[in-house]
Design an enzyme around this catalytic site. Structure first.
Site, mmCIF file in Angstrom:
data_model
loop_
_atom_site.group_PDB
_atom_site.id
_atom_site.type_symbol
_atom_site.label_atom_id
_atom_site.label_comp_id
_atom_site.label_asym_id
_atom_site.label_seq_id
_atom_site.Cartn_x
_atom_site.Cartn_y
_atom_site.Cartn_z
ATOM 1 N N GLY A 46 0.831 -1.197 0.000
ATOM 2 C CA GLY A 46 0.000 0.000 0.000
ATOM 3 C C GLY A 46 0.861 1.239 0.000
ATOM 4 N N CYS A 93 5.910 0.096 7.624
ATOM 5 C CA CYS A 93 5.559 1.221 6.758
ATOM 6 C C CYS A 93 6.787 1.602 5.942
ATOM 7 C CB CYS A 93 5.121 2.398 7.624
ATOM 8 S SG CYS A 93 4.726 3.866 6.667
ATOM 9 N N GLU A 136 -3.473 3.195 5.285
ATOM 10 C CA GLU A 136 -3.334 4.199 4.217
ATOM 11 C C GLU A 136 -4.219 5.418 4.478
ATOM 12 O OE1 GLU A 136 -0.776 3.775 2.572
ATOM 13 O OE2 GLU A 136 -0.538 1.631 2.948
HETATM 14 ZN ZN LIG Z 1 2.707 3.464 5.690
#
Ligand SMILES: [Zn+2]
Length: 172
Positions: A46, A93, A136
């Site tokens: 993502g 992330c 997200e």
């Molecule tokens: Zn992230």
């Protein structure tokens, strides 16, 4: 579809809410194409526009990381319309490379937004897809998974990350 550099923890664009896209046009399509290329190159499942330095509410998700084209989701002005239950799993992330955490996320979510033709899309998601949507959408709200950890873990991780950000000491 150029791959763009991924902005890291500490950059202001990641820590403040992004405004919605006012009109979907060829610039939006270009942005989304770059985001998809960047997500696949990373590789990641993502990416949100602020992560390539663009403060706009646009997200892309593909749990198959390019293996199955039907799994690619491109959403403009995404909104969490409902959430239920809880789940907790490790998350990472691309903007916080080398670190992870286990924030509490809803078990089930309904998300709506616009596709690149301006049509409304609604998704019902569970498990990993629910977590990806929340992760997200947090990005376009200026939040990182770090902000969702318990206070003790959050403070510890933030201290480390501030030091890394100050020295621009990311490994990639
Ligand atoms: Zn992230």
């Amino acid at each position: 579809m150029p791959v763009r550099p991924i902005v890291k923890y500490g950059d202001p664009v990641l820590h403040s809410p992004s405004p919605p896209v006012a009109a979907i046009d060829h610039e939006t399509s270009g942005l989304v194409a770059d985001m998809v290329a960047t997500m696949y190159a990373a590789p990641g499942i993502g990416l949100a526009a602020p992560q390539i330095g663009v403060p706009l509410r646009v997200i892309v998700i593909d749990l198959s990381v390019g293996a199955d084209p039907s799994q690619l989701i491109k959403l403009v002005n995404p909104e969490l319309v409902s959430k239920e239950g809880e789940q907790r799993h490790d998350e990472g992330c691309l903007s916080v490379p080398g670190y992870g955490g286990s924030p509490i996320r809803p078990a089930r979510v309904t998300v709506k937004g616009l596709d690149l033709s301006g049509h409304e899309r609604i998704y019902a998601a569970t498990e990993l897809l629910a977590r990806a949507f929340c992760h997200e959408i947090d990005h376009v709200d200026g939040l990182l998974f770090v902000d969702r950890l318990t206070p003790l873990k959050r403070d510890l991780l933030k201290r480390k990350l501030r030091k890394r950000a100050k020295n621009s000491d990311w490994e990639d």
